[in-house]
Design an enzyme around this catalytic site. Structure first.
Site, short mmCIF file in Angstrom:
data_model
loop_
_atom_site.label_atom_id
_atom_site.label_comp_id
_atom_site.label_asym_id
_atom_site.label_seq_id
_atom_site.Cartn_x
_atom_site.Cartn_y
_atom_site.Cartn_z
N LYS A 28 0.85 -1.20 0.00
CA LYS A 28 0.00 0.00 0.00
C LYS A 28 0.88 1.25 0.00
CE LYS A 28 -3.40 2.54 2.65
NZ LYS A 28 -4.31 2.62 3.78
N GLU B 69 10.83 -4.57 4.16
CA GLU B 69 10.90 -6.00 3.83
C GLU B 69 10.52 -6.22 2.37
OE1 GLU B 69 9.44 -4.63 6.45
OE2 GLU B 69 9.34 -5.98 8.16
N GLY C 168 -4.68 -1.49 5.03
CA GLY C 168 -3.92 -2.66 4.60
C GLY C 168 -4.58 -3.98 5.01
N ARG C 169 -4.95 -4.09 6.29
CA ARG C 169 -5.50 -5.36 6.77
C ARG C 169 -6.96 -5.56 6.36
NH1 ARG C 169 -3.96 -1.93 10.58
NH2 ARG C 169 -5.50 -0.94 11.94
N GLU D 227 -3.86 -5.63 15.31
CA GLU D 227 -3.37 -4.36 14.77
C GLU D 227 -4.49 -3.31 14.79
OE1 GLU D 227 -1.79 -3.70 10.62
OE2 GLU D 227 0.14 -4.01 11.59
N HIS E 150 -2.57 -31.49 20.51
CA HIS E 150 -1.38 -32.24 20.95
C HIS E 150 -0.25 -31.29 21.31
CE1 HIS E 150 -3.22 -36.08 19.94
NE2 HIS E 150 -3.84 -35.36 19.01
N LYS F 243 10.33 -0.03 13.78
CA LYS F 243 10.86 0.15 12.42
C LYS F 243 12.00 1.16 12.43
CE LYS F 243 6.58 -0.51 9.76
NZ LYS F 243 5.58 0.12 8.89
O1 F6P Z 1 3.86 -2.56 9.66
C1 F6P Z 1 2.51 -2.60 9.63
C2 F6P Z 1 1.95 -2.42 8.24
O2 F6P Z 1 1.87 -1.08 7.93
C3 F6P Z 1 0.60 -3.11 8.12
O3 F6P Z 1 -0.42 -2.35 8.63
C4 F6P Z 1 0.52 -3.38 6.68
O4 F6P Z 1 -0.47 -4.31 6.37
C5 F6P Z 1 1.94 -3.86 6.40
O5 F6P Z 1 2.75 -3.05 7.24
C6 F6P Z 1 2.39 -3.75 4.97
O6 F6P Z 1 2.29 -2.44 4.52
P1 F6P Z 1 2.37 -2.07 3.00
O7 F6P Z 1 1.21 -2.72 2.31
O8 F6P Z 1 2.31 -0.59 2.94
O9 F6P Z 1 3.67 -2.60 2.47
#
Ligand code: F6P
Length: 538
Positions: A206, A212, A265-266, A351, A382, A506
């Protein structure tokens, strides 16, 4: 009039008073009409909430309090695009994604033709692109694309994975892989499996700033450059709310799918973020997923509180968290295809509602969102169920199963569902000394050995059984949990749609990264962290 104080309301006081007086599950479950009065059934699912330590009066008081707080109006405010994400000054419009845009008459109260047009246009672009990709062939029966790698994390990963796995019976020939973590080993594992010539990379972010995701994308770009000819960026489709950044990365404009910042995002799997889903399941199944979610949206907007699934689930959760102090919530799917539901709901819930500051900037005077975790059944039995049955921590659980699952080994389904019902029964009723002794007459146990074999019971759970795991039913289920989280966030007076709590880690990680591998540590950290950095650098 003073500011509204939730814990000072008559209803809150009444609920606090009722909580310790609630009868045990053993007693409640003896009531003749308990199941009839504490269950809900429709064409998609059956929800049994009779195994909650809650009586009618308590539930009605919770509904009354939500009415008093004007939940109805808050729901309308979200659906109609008011900027309820008040810390970011944004609307929250994931419900508009499944309303059919402006191409169908929807009963949702959104009067914003620009947004609806944007949504319809992107959905159409997404469909066109996915159909073109699926139609590409090397020869008459050999598809040009065999594998899709979804690069993204959090909301750009978990929902997509959940849906693709859950609808395993609807998949086409494509194999979908996921790269989320920044761990190079995870990346390597996927890259050794795929053919660079027949793989499409769907880069989902987004913000288009997530470390990452961008690190993984860059490594993949270089990996492709070494192995293929031509412009490797043609092998990428990007999905983002930040087109500018995607273009800076070099992505082709025609391969960028956009969505607005009014989609969190979520909450985004129903948007172009679900492009890998659409590729994997085809456009019709994706539309059915949207249709199921839309049905839940309508239900949430219109059903009476007492028959409104998200409001019901939210109220049960509030009762457990705020009045019975049960702040662990377990998600226990008894269906392999729903194995990612715990991780998906973990982000959605934690979140969204893992917050402690109200709109007025004050610390809340009560507990908020639970710790949510879980595992697919029967694996969890288990591992950690021992602690659920005989440990000292309190929790609530949602058992989730599917009544009819197609599959070759049908008799396994019977065992699976028997276990699901057995666990919720055992948690609720437990096993007392008389019952134990009745069934173990020949064991000859000394007195001190007996308590080890007993089960306190009185542990609450819901059982939710889907009639079938179809795209519609899955959309319905996901939207149910989204709205449950909304109701709870509203009740607690927090903002369910931001996530400032992820920022500090972060920024420290960025500062630490600069010191790793360096001779001199110029940044200041605690002595503990500095010592750890020195160890890594030695
Ligand atoms: O670190 C949290 C977050 O911002 C989430 O809310 C989001 O889903 C995820 O990182 C990935 O964000 P993006 O879609 O901007 O890469």
């Amino acid at each position: 009039m003073g500011a509204f104080e939730l814990t000072k309301t008559n209803e809150w006081q009444k609920l606090t008073h009722l909580a310790p007086k609630t009868r045990s599950l053993r007693e409640l479950l003896l009531e003749e009409n308990r199941f009839r009065d504490f269950s809900f059934k429709n064409e998609y699912l059956l929800l049994d909430y009779s195994k909650n330590n809650l009586e009618k009066d308590g539930l009605e008081t919770l509904f009354k309090l939500l009415e008093k707080m004007n939940l109805r109006q808050a729901i309308k405010a979200m659906f109609s695009g008011e900027k309820i994400n008040f810390t970011e000054n944004r609307s929250v419009l994931h419900t508009a994604l499944r309303s059919g845009g402006n191409s169908v008459q929807s009963s949702l109260p959104l009067n914003d033709s620009k947004t609806l047009k944007e949504i319809t246009t992107e959905l159409a672009k997404m469909k066109k692109l996915s159909e073109e990709i699926l139609a590409k062939k090397i020869s008459s029966d050999e598809p040009a694309i065999t594998d899709v790698v979804n690069i993204g994390i959090g909301g750009s990963y978990l929902g997509i994975k959940l849906v693709i796995e859950a609808l395993g019976n609807y998949q086409n020939h494509l194999k979908t892989h996921f790269i989320a973590n920044v761990d190079g080993l995870a990346l390597e594992e996927i890259l050794t499996k795929i053919n660079p010539k027949t793989t499409l990379f769907v880069l989902v972010s987004k913000s288009f700033t997530t470390k990452e995701t961008l690190t993984n994308a860059l490594t993949i770009k270089k990996w492709l450059q070494k192995r293929t000819t031509g412009n490797v960026l043609e092998k990428f489709v990007a999905v983002t709310a930040n087109e500018e950044k995607a273009m800076e990365f070099g992505l082709l404009k025609e391969n960028i799918l956009r969505f607005g910042d009014y989609i969190g995002g979520r909450y985004s799997l129903f948007s172009p973020v679900g492009f890998s889903i659409m590729l994997n399941l085809g456009t019709k199944n994706f539309e059915n997923l949207l249709a199921g979610a839309h049905e839940m949206d309508e239900h949430f907007l219109n059903a009476d509180f007492s028959r409104n699934l998200p409001i019901l689930l939210a109220s049960l959760g509030i009762w457990q968290i705020n009045f019975l102090n049960n702040s662990n919530h377990l998600v226990l799917p008894y269906c392999h295809f729903l194995r990612s539901l715990p991780s998906y709901l973990q982000q959605l819930d934690m979140e969204s509602n893992g917050k402690s500051i109200t709109k007025a900037g004050q610390r809340v005077a009560h507990a908020t969102g639970p710790f949510l975790w879980g595992e697919v059944g029967t694996n969890g039995q288990h591992s950690f169920y021992q602690s659920l049955h005989q440990g000292t921590q309190s929790f609530t659980a949602d058992f989730i199963g599917v009544k009819t699952m197609p599959g070759t080994y049908a008799h396994h389904q019977k065992i699976l569902l028997a276990n699901m019902l057995a666990q919720s029964e055992a948690l609720a009723l437990g096993l007392n000394e008389a019952e134990f002794l009745e069934n173990s007459k020949n064991l000859n146990l000394t007195e001190s050995m007996i308590p080890h074999r007993l089960f306190a019971g009185n542990k609450p759970s819901n059982v939710l059984i889907l009639e079938k795991l179809t795209p519609q039913a899955l959309g319905y289920l996901i939207a149910l949990y989204e709205h449950k989280v909304f109701v709870q966030g509203f009740f607690w007076g927090i903002n369910s749609f931001d996530q400032w709590g992820v920022e500090l880690g972060k920024s420290i990680a960025n500062r630490i990264e600069k010191t790793l591998g360096e001779k001199k540590i110029t940044e200041r950290f605690s002595p503990s962290t500095t010592a750890l950095i020195k160890y890594l650098n030695s």
